[in-house]
Design an enzyme around this catalytic site. Structure first.
Site, PDB file in Angstrom:
ATOM      1  N   ASP A 219      59.820  33.062  -2.636  1.00  0.00           N
ATOM      2  CA  ASP A 219      60.331  33.753  -1.446  1.00  0.00           C
ATOM      3  C   ASP A 219      61.556  34.567  -1.854  1.00  0.00           C
ATOM      4  OD1 ASP A 219      61.145  34.371   1.295  1.00  0.00           O
ATOM      5  OD2 ASP A 219      59.765  32.795   1.895  1.00  0.00           O
ATOM      6  N   HIS A 242      60.438  37.612  -3.236  1.00  0.00           N
ATOM      7  CA  HIS A 242      60.401  38.642  -2.190  1.00  0.00           C
ATOM      8  C   HIS A 242      61.596  39.595  -2.253  1.00  0.00           C
ATOM      9  CE1 HIS A 242      57.508  36.038   0.480  1.00  0.00           C
ATOM     10  NE2 HIS A 242      57.035  36.301  -0.719  1.00  0.00           N
TER      11      HIS A 242
END
Ligand SMILES: *[C@@H]1O[C@H](CO)[C@@H](O)[C@H](O)[C@H]1NC(C)=O
Length: 404
Positions: A219, A242
């Site tokens: 993430d 991310h």
């Protein structure tokens, strides 16, 4: 007489050799507190006993966890302490694999400590692989909250250096209510498919410095929530993951402003996004200001530069009502490399509160795909431009908006 003299001299010598030890005491969880590095015996009680003793000492104490593998069920290390305290982690700490055995959604929690140093090259291994599939908190409000590897809560004037966090079940590190805390040569390691495993999440803190670190996770690399002030991210390599993210903002009432964020000399490689600011539409009021991204290398990154004030995953919001989070004083300077998506620069600001004082300087992002070269999109923003602009700034309009 001679014997008495000898005793006196010996006593004096002993005293002198003891003084430096008293100034910097090491206590060892294995030698002094019965810990066993067999990967099975729980380190929790020995570690907490060592912490209690160190924290109560009027002199600085260094707690040593020697090399080896330890099972650690959970640890709550609370201050305030009487003097500076340090934790020298040389070994590897393993969390229980089963996410349901945790009383709190935190594996190791450190709170209310001033002048903590953590160092030693050791590893916090969250053993998250089996838990990742069980995380549905993005869609289910009554989900079981998975534990964060390390939570720093109200920690001040502290340095975390040469430490690794691996395979957390949820966020690796959560920094909340902290001030002047530095992560240096810090490593986050988890595979791309690990869900919700942000590297370092910061909220309601002032003075957080992430320096010369490497963050590979599933993430966000670094994520900033409301109330993050004076944050510096420098010399950090991100990917997979991310990207570096501010927000999402505006979801909750009484969010605190974000101000003073400097992301410099970072490399993002193979991340889903590059540098991003996101706020919810139809939001609560809020603000984020004085945010700067400079000298960033993008290597095969999706959405390298992204401001998204219509952030609405899973269509849980009303896109017709603009975000009430004001973004201002944003700069993107010397950002170069390759984009994985055609829209390399996307600045979608709120129609209710357009972005104010945005600067784009020396942007050079290329895209190699069938649709053609990289483009950029803008709405409700008029960035000041200087230097190279590749793609041309605001070269296309988002669908539904008339060209200027
Ligand atoms: C910030 O914390 C560091 C320890 O990392 C300490 O050396 C320094 O003095 C602190 N700065 C201030 C202004 O207190």
């Amino acid at each position: 007489m001679a014997i008495q003299m000898n005793i006196a001299i010996t006593a004096l010598l002993l005293l002198f050799t003891l003084i430096p030890i008293v100034e910097c005491t090491d206590i060892d969880v294995v030698a002094n507190f019965g810990a066993v590095a067999d990967g099975q015996t729980d380190l929790s009680l020995p570690l907490m006993n060592a912490w209690k003793e160190a924290c109560a000492s009027p002199e600085p104490v260094n707690i040593v966890i020697p090399e080896g593998t330890y099972l650690l069920s959970e640890a709550t290390l609370n201050g305030p302490c009487q003097a500076p305290i340090s934790l020298q982690l040389q070994g590897t700490l393993m969390a229980p694999e089963d996410p349901t055995v945790f009383k709190e959604p935190t594996w190791v929690s450190i709170s209310y400590v001033d002048s903590l140093t953590m160092f030693g090259g050791g590893v916090f291994d969250g053993q998250g692989a089996t838990a990742w599939g069980q995380n549905d908190c993005s869609k289910n409000k009554n989900c079981v909250k998975l534990p964060i590897n390390i939570r720093f809560h109200n920690v001040k004037n502290s340095l975390i250096q040469d430490i690794t966090t691996k395979d957390s079940k949820q966020f690796h590190v959560n920094v909340l209510g902290c001030s002047n805390i530095t992560f240096q040569s810090f490593t986050v390691s988890a595979p791309e498919e690990s869900l919700n495993t942000d590297g370092i999440h910061i909220g309601r803190s002032d003075g957080v410095y992430i320096l010369d670190s490497k963050i590979e996770t599933g993430d966000d690399c670094v994520s900033l929530g409301d109330g993050s002030n004076n944050v510096k991210v420098q010399g950090v390599t991100c990917g997979p993951g991310h990207g570096i993210s501010i927000g999402s903002l505006g979801k909750y009432k009484n969010e605190e402003p974000i101000s003073g964020v400097f992301v410099t000399q970072c490399t993002l490689a193979n991340t889903m996004n590059g540098v991003r600011i996101k706020t919810w539409p139809a939001s609560q009021p809020g603000s984020a200001t004085d945010i700067h991204f400079e000298d960033i290398t993008m290597d095969n990154v999706g959405n390298p530069i992204l401001v998204d004030q219509e952030y609405c995953p899973w269509n849980q919001c009303d896109l017709s009502v603009p975000s009430r989070v004001q973004l201002s004083k944003l700069s993107f300077k010397n950002i170069r490399g390759t984009s994985k998506t055609q829209i390399a620069v996307k600045l979608i600001c709120s129609s209710g509160l357009p972005c104010d004082e945005v600067e784009l300087a020396d942007i050079d992002l290329t895209y190699n795909g069938p649709e053609g070269p990289a483009i950029s999109q803008c709405s409700n923003v008029h960035p000041a431009l200087s230097g190279v602009q590749n793609p041309a700034a605001c070269s296309s309009q988002p669908t539904g908006e008339a060209a200027p």
